[in-house]
Design a protein around this motif. Structure first.
Motif, mmCIF file in Angstrom:
data_model
loop_
_atom_site.group_PDB
_atom_site.id
_atom_site.type_symbol
_atom_site.label_atom_id
_atom_site.label_comp_id
_atom_site.label_asym_id
_atom_site.label_seq_id
_atom_site.Cartn_x
_atom_site.Cartn_y
_atom_site.Cartn_z
ATOM 1 N N TYR A 54 0.993 -1.241 0.056
ATOM 2 C CA TYR A 54 0.086 0.166 0.166
ATOM 3 C C TYR A 54 0.832 1.234 0.006
ATOM 4 O O TYR A 54 1.771 1.522 0.789
ATOM 5 C CB TYR A 54 -1.023 0.118 1.201
ATOM 6 N N ASP A 55 0.617 2.166 -0.905
ATOM 7 C CA ASP A 55 1.211 3.519 -1.076
ATOM 8 C C ASP A 55 0.103 4.470 -1.135
ATOM 9 O O ASP A 55 -0.991 4.481 -1.916
ATOM 10 C CB ASP A 55 1.789 3.671 -2.544
ATOM 11 N N PRO A 56 0.035 5.498 -0.142
ATOM 12 C CA PRO A 56 -1.051 6.495 0.052
ATOM 13 C C PRO A 56 -1.212 7.225 -1.212
ATOM 14 O O PRO A 56 0.038 7.516 -2.072
ATOM 15 C CB PRO A 56 -0.617 7.164 1.081
ATOM 16 N N PHE A 57 -2.446 7.494 -1.673
ATOM 17 C CA PHE A 57 -2.870 8.244 -2.747
ATOM 18 C C PHE A 57 -2.465 7.498 -3.947
ATOM 19 O O PHE A 57 -2.410 8.220 -4.897
ATOM 20 C CB PHE A 57 -2.244 9.618 -2.807
ATOM 21 N N ARG A 58 -2.009 6.410 -3.912
ATOM 22 C CA ARG A 58 -1.556 5.704 -5.239
ATOM 23 C C ARG A 58 -2.130 4.209 -5.422
ATOM 24 O O ARG A 58 -2.581 4.006 -6.677
ATOM 25 C CB ARG A 58 0.024 5.438 -5.399
ATOM 26 N N SER A 149 -12.424 7.955 -5.341
ATOM 27 C CA SER A 149 -12.374 8.518 -4.062
ATOM 28 C C SER A 149 -11.425 8.041 -3.159
ATOM 29 O O SER A 149 -10.771 8.509 -2.489
ATOM 30 C CB SER A 149 -13.594 8.679 -3.220
ATOM 31 N N GLU A 150 -11.024 6.706 -3.266
ATOM 32 C CA GLU A 150 -10.292 5.868 -2.404
ATOM 33 C C GLU A 150 -8.819 6.385 -2.538
ATOM 34 O O GLU A 150 -7.926 6.224 -1.720
ATOM 35 C CB GLU A 150 -10.145 4.492 -2.539
ATOM 36 N N LEU A 151 -8.261 7.135 -3.739
ATOM 37 C CA LEU A 151 -7.105 7.450 -3.898
ATOM 38 C C LEU A 151 -7.017 8.884 -3.457
ATOM 39 O O LEU A 151 -5.836 9.650 -3.300
ATOM 40 C CB LEU A 151 -6.800 7.441 -5.341
ATOM 41 N N TYR A 152 -8.233 9.560 -3.140
ATOM 42 C CA TYR A 152 -8.010 11.038 -2.345
ATOM 43 C C TYR A 152 -8.174 11.069 -0.883
ATOM 44 O O TYR A 152 -7.767 11.899 -0.423
ATOM 45 C CB TYR A 152 -9.121 11.750 -2.948
ATOM 46 N N PHE A 153 -8.998 10.098 -0.275
ATOM 47 C CA PHE A 153 -9.434 10.170 1.003
ATOM 48 C C PHE A 153 -9.314 8.778 1.679
ATOM 49 O O PHE A 153 -9.665 7.608 1.210
ATOM 50 C CB PHE A 153 -10.831 10.472 1.399
ATOM 51 N N PRO A 154 -8.228 8.845 2.870
ATOM 52 C CA PRO A 154 -8.113 7.304 3.422
ATOM 53 C C PRO A 154 -9.346 6.722 4.208
ATOM 54 O O PRO A 154 -9.254 5.532 3.892
ATOM 55 C CB PRO A 154 -7.111 7.981 4.604
ATOM 56 N N CYS A 234 -4.839 17.961 -3.290
ATOM 57 C CA CYS A 234 -6.385 17.892 -2.990
ATOM 58 C C CYS A 234 -6.832 17.657 -1.645
ATOM 59 O O CYS A 234 -7.786 18.208 -1.006
ATOM 60 C CB CYS A 234 -6.766 16.932 -4.219
ATOM 61 N N TRP A 235 -6.268 16.427 -1.327
ATOM 62 C CA TRP A 235 -6.533 15.919 0.127
ATOM 63 C C TRP A 235 -6.482 17.034 1.106
ATOM 64 O O TRP A 235 -7.302 17.410 1.881
ATOM 65 C CB TRP A 235 -5.982 14.653 0.559
ATOM 66 N N PHE A 236 -5.131 17.500 0.816
ATOM 67 C CA PHE A 236 -5.084 18.654 1.992
ATOM 68 C C PHE A 236 -5.777 19.839 2.072
ATOM 69 O O PHE A 236 -6.255 20.423 2.912
ATOM 70 C CB PHE A 236 -3.365 19.115 1.721
ATOM 71 N N GLY A 238 -8.835 19.989 0.690
ATOM 72 C CA GLY A 238 -10.255 19.619 0.611
ATOM 73 C C GLY A 238 -10.868 19.658 -0.395
ATOM 74 O O GLY A 238 -12.140 19.920 -0.600
ATOM 75 N N TYR A 239 -10.257 19.295 -1.564
ATOM 76 C CA TYR A 239 -10.955 19.224 -2.847
ATOM 77 C C TYR A 239 -11.217 17.878 -3.250
ATOM 78 O O TYR A 239 -10.661 16.845 -2.595
ATOM 79 C CB TYR A 239 -9.727 19.883 -3.845
ATOM 80 N N PHE A 240 -12.180 17.859 -4.063
ATOM 81 C CA PHE A 240 -12.561 16.451 -4.678
ATOM 82 C C PHE A 240 -12.265 16.294 -6.004
ATOM 83 O O PHE A 240 -12.159 17.138 -6.931
ATOM 84 C CB PHE A 240 -14.174 16.424 -4.341
ATOM 85 N N GLY A 241 -12.082 15.130 -6.506
ATOM 86 C CA GLY A 241 -11.467 14.693 -7.488
ATOM 87 C C GLY A 241 -12.446 14.744 -8.783
ATOM 88 O O GLY A 241 -13.619 14.631 -8.550
ATOM 89 N N THR A 242 -12.147 15.030 -10.123
ATOM 90 C CA THR A 242 -12.911 15.179 -11.221
ATOM 91 C C THR A 242 -12.143 14.595 -12.323
ATOM 92 O O THR A 242 -10.802 14.458 -12.305
ATOM 93 C CB THR A 242 -13.328 16.369 -11.386
#
Length: 275
Positions: A54-58, A149-154, A234-236, A238-242
């Protein structure tokens, strides 16, 4: 981590949802956390799962082969609140997940003026949650949608992992959680199968299926992120992906690392600093 800005208001916490459908079993997990609790969860995920790849955000959940106990241990250590509903008679995931999510919102600490609900996918998924909430007479917090979303928010990653583990357990033994008494952080762990034609389950499910009820579109910031550093930014913020739209103004991880170190999330901070 900065507060979310959704619906014209700053919000300090979120409830992230994910569901799965495996061999006729639908499981939905919702996790309510503050922004600081997200960081603590990220540290725990990194410490517990990094050795499994597991690598965060990846790393996406489907790319991980994890011992079920590791996932449940992280879930049980979560500093926020967790809700779980499941159904075992082959219902439609697209209707069941938003219905379960609305029911979970009722059980968790999610003050509408300080919370945003986060669903995975396109805006249609947000509309379904609004319709399910309307069906059960719930005034939900604003709902934001976030592809991948799983790549943006733990907590969205953990919800996805936990839903899969619980579904697999139920496919082994459909009575596995019968009579179970939830304990913190789990606030609700219930089977909605006996309520198939009654109560909140039936009202929410029918509202989604019939596309009835209100489905507002509150404003929130979305950014396209094509790299780990952009998703971290984005996570820091508080943005959401698109999948379309501008990238974050900066992909610097320096402020993120600094904030994580302040919260004593040192291992994941060190990893991020090397990305």
């Amino acid at each position: 981590m900065r507060e979310f800005e959704v619906g014209g208001r700053h919000r300090s916490r979120s409830v992230g949802f994910d569901g799965t459908h495996r061999d006729g079993v639908v499981v939905t997990v919702g996790i309510s956390v503050s922004r600081s609790e997200e960081a603590l969860l990220l540290e725990d995920l990194y410490q517990s799962l990094h050795t499994y790849g597991y690598d965060p955000f990846r790393t996406k959940s489907r790319d991980l082969d994890l011992p079920p106990g590791e996932v449940i241990d992280v879930l049980n250590r979560c500093s926020g609140e967790v809700g779980v509903y499941y159904h075992t008679d082959g219902v439609n995931l697209g209707y069941a997940e938003p219905t379960h999510s609305a029911m979970i919102l009722r059980e968790l600490t999610a003050p509408p003026n300080d919370t945003v609900a986060i669903v995975d996918g396109a805006d249609g998924h947000a509309k379904k949650l609004y319709r399910a909430a309307d069906g059960i007479g719930l005034s939900p917090p604003p709902v934001a949608h976030c592809p991948r979303s799983e790549l943006y928010f733990p907590h969205l990653l953990l919800a996805d992992l936990a839903a899969g583990v619980i579904a697999d357990k139920l496919n082994e033994d459909v009575t596995a959680f019968h009579g179970a008494t939830p304990s913190d952080p789990i606030q609700v762990l219930e089977d909605t199968t006996p309520s198939s034609y009654q109560g909140d389950w039936n009202k929410g499910y029918e509202s989604v299926a019939r596309k009835s009820g209100r489905a507002p579109e509150p404003p929130f910031v979305q950014r396209r992120a094509d790299s780990v550093r952009e998703r971290v930014a984005c996570w820091f913020h508080g943005y959401f992906g698109t999948t379309n739209g501008p990238a974050p103004d900066s992909d610097s991880v320096t402020p993120v690392v600094s904030r994580l170190q302040t919260l004593e999330c040192r291992e994941v901070a060190t990893w991020l600093n090397s990305v």
